[in-house]
Design a protein around this motif. Structure first.
Motif, PDB file in Angstrom:
ATOM      1  N   ARG A   1       1.493  -4.613  -6.049  1.00 23.95           N
ATOM      2  CA  ARG A   1       1.162  -5.470  -4.926  1.00 23.95           C
ATOM      3  C   ARG A   1       2.003  -5.114  -3.711  1.00 23.95           C
ATOM      4  O   ARG A   1       3.103  -4.578  -3.844  1.00 23.95           O
TER       5      ARG A   1
ATOM      6  N   LYS B   1      -1.827  -4.282 -16.703  1.00 21.98           N
ATOM      7  CA  LYS B   1      -0.750  -5.126 -16.166  1.00 21.98           C
ATOM      8  C   LYS B   1       0.439  -4.302 -15.689  1.00 21.98           C
ATOM      9  O   LYS B   1       0.935  -4.493 -14.574  1.00 21.98           O
TER      10      LYS B   1
ATOM     11  N   SER C   1      -4.859 -11.448   1.892  1.00 16.11           N
ATOM     12  CA  SER C   1      -4.678 -10.009   1.702  1.00 16.11           C
ATOM     13  C   SER C   1      -4.589  -9.327   3.060  1.00 16.11           C
ATOM     14  O   SER C   1      -4.914  -9.909   4.086  1.00 16.11           O
TER      15      SER C   1
ATOM     16  N   SER D   1      -0.267  -2.472 -12.415  1.00 10.87           N
ATOM     17  CA  SER D   1      -0.782  -3.240 -11.286  1.00 10.87           C
ATOM     18  C   SER D   1       0.344  -3.428 -10.272  1.00 10.87           C
ATOM     19  O   SER D   1       1.467  -3.773 -10.636  1.00 10.87           O
TER      20      SER D   1
ATOM     21  N   THR E   1      -3.405  -4.853  -6.165  1.00 10.50           N
ATOM     22  CA  THR E   1      -3.996  -6.179  -6.151  1.00 10.50           C
ATOM     23  C   THR E   1      -2.969  -7.224  -5.738  1.00 10.50           C
ATOM     24  O   THR E   1      -1.778  -7.082  -6.040  1.00 10.50           O
ATOM     25  N   THR E   2      -3.411  -8.266  -5.078  1.00  9.62           N
ATOM     26  CA  THR E   2      -2.504  -9.351  -4.708  1.00  9.62           C
ATOM     27  C   THR E   2      -2.052 -10.137  -5.937  1.00  9.62           C
ATOM     28  O   THR E   2      -1.123 -10.935  -5.851  1.00  9.62           O
ATOM     29  N   LYS E   3      -2.676  -9.913  -7.077  1.00  8.84           N
ATOM     30  CA  LYS E   3      -2.355 -10.643  -8.304  1.00  8.84           C
ATOM     31  C   LYS E   3      -1.305  -9.935  -9.157  1.00  8.84           C
ATOM     32  O   LYS E   3      -0.933 -10.431 -10.215  1.00  8.84           O
TER      33      LYS E   3
ATOM     34  N   GLU F   1     -10.631  -9.283 -12.539  1.00 12.69           N
ATOM     35  CA  GLU F   1      -9.542  -9.599 -13.460  1.00 12.69           C
ATOM     36  C   GLU F   1      -9.764  -8.974 -14.833  1.00 12.69           C
ATOM     37  O   GLU F   1      -8.798  -8.646 -15.526  1.00 12.69           O
TER      38      GLU F   1
END
Length: 165
Positions: A120, A115, A129, A118, A79-81, A108
């Motif tokens: 990126r 976390k 993205s 995750s 994810t980009t987050k 989310e």
């Protein structure tokens, strides 16, 4: 064997391309519904070319169904987050790497539970993205590299000529 998971993919050409990459790497593909297309759609088959018939693919009715059918699975959320760069983790040989739908990514509500797992792909500025197929290829090949490209051809051969020394 590595596993790629697509959470509610929307674009058939992306999924077809990812399916072809999975066949080329001996990777399983997992699709979490709803899908933005039908699995018999022409554009999906065109992107996957004649490889689609060789694809190890499983579909799930939703995220809960996926989790129930894969208990204890090590899942990395792309994810980009994410707080972690995809090259900073150690990919287990049988792990799952999940990617979200093209328009919104992984919800989310799912990410907050993962976390530490995750990841990126670094990008410049405010780019939203990368293309989903490109993102899968980048992370998958890093996982394959870390696992020594097990079972893959590591040397190519010319058809008509020989390499010069």
């Amino acid at each position: 064997m590595l596993n790629i998971v697509l959470y509610e993919p929307e674009i058939p050409a992306n999924t077809g391309n990812i399916g072809r990459t999975c066949v080329a790497t001996g990777t399983r593909l997992h699709l979490i519904e709803p899908l933005g297309f039908r699995l018999d759609e022409k554009s999906l088959k065109r992107a996957g070319m004649d490889y689609w018939k060789d694809l190890d693919v499983t579909t799930y009715i939703d995220f809960n169904d996926f989790m129930e059918k894969n208990p204890g699975a090590k899942i990395y959320m792309a994810t980009t987050k994410a707080p972690n760069v995809y090259t900073d983790v150690k990919y287990e040989p049988d792990c799952y790497i999940m990617f979200g739908k093209e328009s919104a990514g992984i919800p989310e509500e799912v990410l907050v539970e993962h976390k530490e797992d995750s990841i990126r792909i670094p990008m410049l500025g405010d780019i939203r993205s990368l293309n989903l197929g490109n993102s899968v290829a980048i992370v998958l090949y890093e996982a394959l590299r870390q696992n020594g490209f097990k079972g893959m051809n590591l040397e190519g051969h010319l058809h008509r000529l020989e390499w010069k020394d």
